[in-house]
Write a protein that holds these residues in place. Structure first.
Motif, short mmCIF file in Angstrom:
data_model
loop_
_atom_site.label_atom_id
_atom_site.label_comp_id
_atom_site.label_asym_id
_atom_site.label_seq_id
_atom_site.Cartn_x
_atom_site.Cartn_y
_atom_site.Cartn_z
N ASP A 12 0.85 -1.19 0.00
CA ASP A 12 0.00 0.00 0.00
C ASP A 12 0.88 1.24 0.00
O ASP A 12 1.81 1.36 0.83
N ARG A 68 -10.43 -4.81 9.23
CA ARG A 68 -10.24 -4.94 7.78
C ARG A 68 -11.55 -5.33 7.09
O ARG A 68 -11.89 -4.77 6.03
N SER A 124 -11.28 1.91 3.14
CA SER A 124 -9.95 1.33 3.26
C SER A 124 -9.59 1.20 4.73
O SER A 124 -10.23 1.80 5.61
N THR A 128 -6.60 1.29 7.78
CA THR A 128 -5.32 1.85 8.19
C THR A 128 -5.03 1.36 9.60
O THR A 128 -5.94 1.26 10.42
N LYS A 169 -6.30 9.74 0.49
CA LYS A 169 -7.33 8.91 -0.14
C LYS A 169 -8.71 9.56 -0.01
O LYS A 169 -9.53 9.51 -0.94
N LEU A 184 -10.90 1.44 -5.84
CA LEU A 184 -9.57 1.55 -5.24
C LEU A 184 -9.28 3.01 -4.91
O LEU A 184 -9.73 3.92 -5.60
N TYR A 185 -8.50 3.20 -3.86
CA TYR A 185 -8.12 4.54 -3.46
C TYR A 185 -6.65 4.76 -3.80
O TYR A 185 -5.90 3.83 -4.10
N GLU A 228 -3.46 2.26 -3.88
CA GLU A 228 -3.85 0.87 -3.71
C GLU A 228 -3.77 0.12 -5.04
O GLU A 228 -4.24 0.63 -6.06
N GLN A 243 -5.58 -6.27 -6.74
CA GLN A 243 -5.08 -7.57 -6.32
C GLN A 243 -6.19 -8.60 -6.49
O GLN A 243 -7.32 -8.37 -6.04
#
Length: 680
Positions: free
Chosen positions: A155, A457, A466, A468, A486, A513-514, A517, A520
């Motif tokens: 990240d 998460r 997201s 952190t 973000k 996505l931010y 990122e 995946q």
């Protein structure tokens, strides 16, 4: 009469409990007692690319003069794929096996009754496991080796891997009653300090004893041995949580050998390992391919182009929610305060915001969201400076209150949730997020030495935001700044992956996505003609601009595989997580059993429906000797101000816990009764 009322109140209406909420708890609080089983742990890691193989060796020594059955509740990474168990007793090595949960219990109980040494490991949460060890004689040592693999996180240009070593005591919401323990779920072994509730029926299994180590002593020592093969030139390797000794092997400039600078440390905080590539050497794409049982497994990582059109930045309505419960006492509350102050500072004049605090209840600084004027931000800063930690962790009301805010169409609603996530009702909360999120986005900030990363998460994933994590005060600036970036920048949306043929891939739908990122995804692909390319096309949209990239998947090696390959197990773990999430959304956490069980057995993985069990064939405990149940204590998280909790040496079951609590409550009621009569 007082005794009857007291017992009825405790057994039938025992309120929500949490280890540091003294006035509302019915558990015994112990400090400074010894324990029969000594524990030490050694972590051995092999990191290559985005995957880490971990071998955790737990050494248990019975320091008492009695035969002992030990129970140890311990954390693992929330995405760990646990697949191997070995028990070593003297010179005997016993390999464990994956069995369906009830079958594994029956295997273990039969061995326990027969006086054989045995171990059983069960998953209570994806990041919390319960281990039972039977028939350890006086002075004996038993080694348990647990093998698993976990994902490396990438990240904002940084690779990270986190090893949890202890847990923050969970808050258990709801009313306690024996009937809330599901039929067939009653387990032997030492129970935890909490009673079951409707929201957390397995509360006794997730609330182990936790102590502060005596001055100058290490409660649960750990050692570390890491081999890192980064595959790229590295600029730095380090840890924000522990001092490391890092060496570069001769002739291998892309590799590192890593250990603890102190040799051994206490297991009182998550260990975070991070590394960065040299400037210009960070990957823009990576792929890993393997083959097993005729299928090809592929994992890809791809960085979208970073494009930003300032005109695309919309005004925001930021709902900042801060945990002030007792588990946040000490360094955690300071990290939360600093994080919230940074978020306030970033608000622009056109933004709106509100600030919510929650513990046993929720309170808002403003009746509704207000404009981000200098005066309003000053009021919020004063409230943050005054906040103190104390009370329970009633998270349900806080999330519901945050989602009740409805931003105007001109504003993008964002909820930033700052907490250690120390709750036992994760399933209920994830279902709430799914139902009440609306058009908002939920960003979670995990605080403290040992947060509940599984819940934090998953909550961010359910909230289309997201995640952190901040472990130390020194990390606040470095971790909050990327999050705030973000929040201010547009997302990469409408991400689409076109495979060469139909595949099973996770996540099923790539989320927005931010900034910083990567895309995946992991997939299982059926065979295709060897002469044709497996070409994968990834596309998306950012700030109104389309982008597209192609990847040609490499061919897997023809090397013979012993057991299930890591990449296949990573796919199995992702599939299980998807099925669990579907059950959370449906509000029935058990509805996925029929689908999860065959996946777990096929990929030889632990899950909520499969367990690892190992049994020594030779009985060792004499029939004339009885073994008592004891619990192995975890260390309290570093920086925590909570007192020690639990039953370090008890063989008592939940009923005995109720009786002890009942006696305490009866005594309290009797004192209050006498005091009232005297005053009258």
């Amino acid at each position: 009469m007082v005794k009857k009322i007291g017992l009825w109140l405790l057994v039938c209406l025992c309120p929500a409990t949490w280890a540091d909420e003294r006035e509302h708890s019915g558990q015994l609080m112990l400090e400074g007692a010894g324990q029969a089983m000594h524990l030490s742990s050694h972590y051995r890691l092999q990191i290559q690319g985005l995957a880490a193989r971990v071998e955790l060796t737990q050494t248990f020594k019975n320091t008492s003069q009695e035969w002992v059955n030990a129970t140890y509740v311990f954390p693992l990474p929330e995405d760990s794929a646990v697949s191997r168990l070995t028990m070593t007793v003297g010179k005997r090595v016993i390999e464990g096996e994956i069995q369906e949960k009830q079958q594994a219990r029956q295997t273990f109980e039969a061995a326990k009754r027969a006086g054989k040494k045995a171990t059983l490991i069960e998953q209570q949460r994806p990041n919390l496991f319960r281990q039972q060890l039977a028939n350890v004689g006086p002075g004996e040592t038993v080694k348990i080796i647990l093998g698993y693999n976990q994902q490396v996180i990438y990240d904002a240009g940084e690779f990270r891997l986190r090893l949890p070593t202890t847990l923050t005591p969970r808050y258990i919401p709801g009313i306690s009653h024996a009937e809330f323990q599901p039929e067939g779920e009653v387990q032997t072994g030492a129970s935890g300090w909490a009673l079951p509730t409707a929201e957390v029926p397995d509360a006794p299994q997730i609330t182990p004893p936790q102590w502060h180590s005596p001055a100058g002593e290490i409660l649960n020592p750990m050692t570390l041995d890491v081999h890192l093969d980064a595959g790229m030139p590295l600029a730095q390797v380090g840890s924000a949580t522990h001092k490391l000794a890092v060496q570069t092997p001769q002739g291998a400039p892309l590799q590192r050998e890593i250990s603890l600078a102190a040799g051994k440390v206490e297991m009182d905080r998550d260990l975070e390992l991070s590394w960065r590539a040299q400037p210009g050497k960070s990957p823009v794409a990576a792929q890993f391919v393997t083959q097993w049982q005729g299928d090809r497994y592929a994992q890809i990582l791809l960085m979208p182009p970073q494009q930003l059109d300032s005109e695309q930045v919309l005004p925001r309505e930021l709902i900042l929610v801060v945990d002030t419960s007792g588990s946040m006492g000490g360094t955690s509350i300071e990290q939360a305060r600093a994080s919230a102050l940074m978020a306030l500072q970033q608000l622009a004049e056109g933004d709106r915001f509100n600030l919510l605090f929650f513990a046993s209840d929720t309170r808002a600084v403003f009746p509704q969201a207000v404009v981000a004027s200098a005066d309003n931000k000053a009021i919020a800063r004063q409230a943050l400076q005054k906040m103190r930690a104390g009370g329970g962790t009633e998270m349900h009301g806080a999330l519901a209150r945050a989602f009740a805010h409805k931003a105007p169409e001109s504003h993008l609603q964002q909820v930033v949730f700052v907490t250690d996530g120390s709750v036992g009702n994760e399933s209920q909360l994830l279902n709430l997020i799914h139902r009440e999120l609306g058009q908002a986005r939920l960003f979670t900030v995990a605080i403290g030495s040992a947060p509940n990363r599984f819940f934090m998460r998953r909550a961010a994933e359910f909230g289309r935001g997201s995640f952190t994590e901040i472990a130390t005060a020194e990390q606040v600036q470095a971790r909050m700044q990327p999050l705030l970036s973000k929040l201010q920048k547009p997302v990469v949306s409408n991400v689409r992956i076109d495979w060469p043929q139909p595949v099973q891939a996770f996540p099923r739908q790539v989320p927005d996505l931010y900034w910083g990122e990567p895309v995946q995804v992991i997939a299982k692909l059926p065979p295709w003609p060897s002469r044709s390319d497996a070409r994968v096309v990834v596309s998306g949209e950012s700030a109104g601009l389309r982008w597209r990239r192609e990847l040609v998947l490499g061919m897997p090696s023809d090397a013979e595989q012993t057991g299930v390959p890591v990449l296949a197990q990573r796919f199995g773990r992702a599939q299980i997580a998807f099925l669990e999430d579907e059950a959370y959304r449906a509000g029935d956490s058990e509805s996925s059993r029929a689908e999860i069980l065959p996946v777990a057995l096929n990929y030889q993985l632990m899950s909520r429906y499969t367990s690892l069990v190992a049994v020594d064939k030779t009985p060792t405990r004499p029939e004339s000797q009885a073994a008592r149940d004891t619990a192995v204590a975890n260390a309290m998280p570093a920086g925590s101000q909570m007192r020690a909790v639990g039953y370090p040496q008890t063989a008592a079951g939940t009923l005995w816990h109720w009786l002890l609590g009942a006696l305490a409550l009866i005594g309290l009621l009797a004192v209050q009764y006498r005091g009232g009569r005297h005053a009258g």
